[in-house]
Design an enzyme around this catalytic site. Sequence first.
Site, PDB file in Angstrom:
ATOM      1  CB  ALA A   1       3.247   3.286   8.082  1.00 54.85           C
TER       2      ALA A   1
ATOM      3  N   GLY B   1      -0.798   1.440   5.123  1.00 52.99           N
ATOM      4  CA  GLY B   1       0.018   0.227   5.080  1.00 52.99           C
ATOM      5  C   GLY B   1      -0.766  -0.991   5.542  1.00 52.99           C
TER       6      GLY B   1
ATOM      7  CD  GLU C   1       0.449   0.714   0.864  1.00 54.07           C
ATOM      8  OE1 GLU C   1       0.843   1.106   1.977  1.00 54.07           O
ATOM      9  OE2 GLU C   1       0.918   1.123  -0.205  1.00 54.07           O
TER      10      GLU C   1
ATOM     11  CD  GLU D   1      -1.222   5.196   2.449  1.00 53.96           C
ATOM     12  OE1 GLU D   1      -2.382   5.437   2.061  1.00 53.96           O
ATOM     13  OE2 GLU D   1      -0.806   4.052   2.683  1.00 53.96           O
TER      14      GLU D   1
END
Length: 719
Positions: A61, A100, A103, A123
């Site tokens: 992200a 992310g 993910e 994270e």
Amino acid sequence: MARYTRLTEPIALITLNNPPVNALSSAVRSGIVDSVSQALKDDQVKAVVFCGENRMFSGGADIKEFSGSMSGPPLVRMIHSIEASEKLMVAAIEGVALGGGLELALGCHYRVANTKARLGLPEVTLGFLPGAGGTQRLPRLTGITAALELITTGRQISAQEALQLGIVDQVTEGNAVQAAMELALSVIGQPLNPRRLSLRPPVWSADVDSVCEVALARVKQHSRGAMAPVACVQAVRAAAMLPYSKGMEKERQLMDTLFRSSQARALQYAFFAQRNAGKWSLPNGARWNNTKARDVQRVGVIGLGTMGRGIAVSLVKAGLSVVALESDAKQLESGKKAVTAMLQRDAQRRGVGSPLHLLTFALSFHQLKDVDLVIEAVFEDMNLKKRVFSDLCKVLRAGTLICTNTSGLNVDELAKVTDRQHLVVGMHFFAPAHVMKLLEVVYGSRSSPEAVAVAMALGKRIQKVCVAVGNCPGFVGNRMLKLYMDQSLYLLEEGATPEQVDQALEEFGFAMGIFKVADLSGLDVGWRVRKASGLIGPDIDPVNPSRWRLGQRYCPLPDMLCQQGRFGQKTGRGWYLYNSPGSKEAKPDPEILNFLEDYRLKYGITPQRISSQEVIERCAFSLANEGFRILEDGIAAGPEDIDVIYLFGYGWPRHRGGPMFYASQVGLSVVLEKMEHYHRIHPDVPSLEPSRLLRRLVAEGSPPIQQWRNHIKNLHSQL
Ligand SMILES: CCCCCCCCCCCCCC(=O)CC(=O)SCCNC(=O)CCNC(=O)[C@H](O)C(C)(C)COP(=O)(O)OP(=O)(O)OC[C@H]1O[C@@H](n2cnc3c(N)ncnc32)[C@H](O)[C@@H]1OP(=O)(O)O
Ligand SMILES: NC(=O)C1=CN([C@@H]2O[C@H](COP(=O)(O)OP(=O)(O)OC[C@H]3O[C@@H](n4cnc5c(N)ncnc54)[C@H](O)[C@@H]3O)[C@@H](O)[C@H]2O)C=CC1
């Protein structure tokens, strides 16, 4: 931001395109959603391959977006719809797949990685958890033990390890996109449900509770007071106990708490502060992007004591040739043994060949004649260092840099004895130098921008976090440390015990309290420095030493301990008691408590009850207050640089951002008020007086830390 390419085969390629790391910004997520929908609409397309521009899958992200209001398609929903899609989705991972990014790959039905790729869920290092399904999908692939380790540490793993753990299906030495397309063609038409991780049952096993307990104990010990690692354990535990949808609810709940927490803000600030430190600037306008660093291949290291050994090891590990010089054969032999053993152990651990051929050991300065740069690490003695510097000038080539590892001596004074003042800079490493990440690069008044650029580039090459700082006693780190140590000693005089101070600091998040650190480093080190600086001398009464020196309050307690031979761990006694010399387990020492009581009686000090809050305020706010003075003096370019120094060199808890960030979070007006209060009570401690910059920032409405540089610029322009 995401490019859609229809290939000749029945495959569509979606390329994430957001350099440099293809972060999943709002625009990228929109691009992905649009591209997936285009692929789904095209009957000819049977499979989609995801990849990243410039052979970099995704760094996750976009962290910059976290401080604003999040817009664009939510990542969780986007990944869910990719996984649920009736068409085959394959991730082609090159470079990194982090956060992310991983993910997203876990939402795909297959994953192919290039051998050089690195994968991870970092994270936790930003103060939250893999909140786009990572805590629920990863355990369903790897099992709970591996998932707990990866998620709570944020460790990045190689493609090979990812293959062993079942995170990727295939590793290729070639182009991952090509391999992903080939894999896609070979599995098109096969059922997708078994590939959808969210459809897998919880990964329960009989020992889930004990595995989670062990993980919890480990994270609590490793990152004291940090919330995110604990939440990560709770989320992964949910993946073992609950169906996917319930696990996702738990993940979301935990994420909501963490995402906007002060710890997450501190950790994200630290992420950017670290990167910002590399973008150095000098008061004369020279900067990282307008100054060229020339190449360094051969380095001389002078003095193979505690520091020189670690410095030599760091250099050789990075592939540089090193000539290591000592003053006599005995010292050289002992240094050689230590350096060789460290390098051999490291090579063995990493499974690489021994780099010993890069090392030469020397007793004569003449053997340094071909080096590009020298790092001096002899005793902290100005006269000795000056002698070394002037001798060096007789043998070194004209352009060779001379750097000093002094912990705080005047770099300008050293430069003056050389024939190349512009090529003299400080390279202040931290002990142990092959382990500690911080390097202060100290520019003197005559240091050229090129010399700073060379030292910064060399530091980066040996994987240090480098911060450029100006020349003043103690530079940034040790100048601030002195006040922190002074405060902790004054607290002992006033009624606290070493355990009490250390406990408060450890609860705040420091891995070790200041008195334990002092015992570890050796109390004799500071004693020698104080003797050399004239604070201790023949005119001081050793039995009733004065508590007033050089015009201000002075605490003689550490000197008195040293007089008793209590040097810390090395002698088995210091602020604490140890089972034997060299042992590490610190135990409270009743003798010290009696000694402190006698001391207070002798000097007529009525002991006060000292709260943990007072310990933190006096220690942490004193650090920040001196940090403001350092900014005022132009010794550090910005508060982020100070914080990076404290995070990487002094064990400041990362989830508290650094002393300057902590001050900004507590509120500058609170810090000012407290400093005024403590200065009123202790007028004999001038450093407690609030700094001018702190007062000014409060007067200007306590702007956010990101704006302090502008205020400092204004302050400087008015001087
Ligand atoms: C009440 C509110 C409730 C809210 C609930 C909200 C729910 C929201 C759900 C959202 C779920 C989100 C979950 C998620 O996806 C989380 C994440 O992915 S967080 C990001 C995780 N990724 C990382 O931590 C990776 C960080 N980056 C790195 O480790 C390295 O940069 C990398 C290994 C990728 C590359 O290293 P290197 O080559 O050494 O380059 P640099 O480190 O110098 O970086 C170059 C450049 O790129 C910038 N950058 C790197 N990564 C990012 C990033 N992820 N976002 C933004 N920018 C990034 C870096 O700052 C450098 O830029 P400069 O301008 O040069 O400083
Ligand atoms: N020990 C620490 O934690 C830190 C020390 N420093 C600084 O690093 C420098 C070195 O400190 P340490 O390694 O702790 O000292 P040390 O006492 O362990 O080692 C100094 C070495 O220099 C050698 N030496 C002395 N004169 C020499 C000469 N003329 N030529 C060649 N070698 C000579 C000595 O034989 C000794 O091996 C000092 O300036 C110190 O302030 C900086 C950061 C941390």
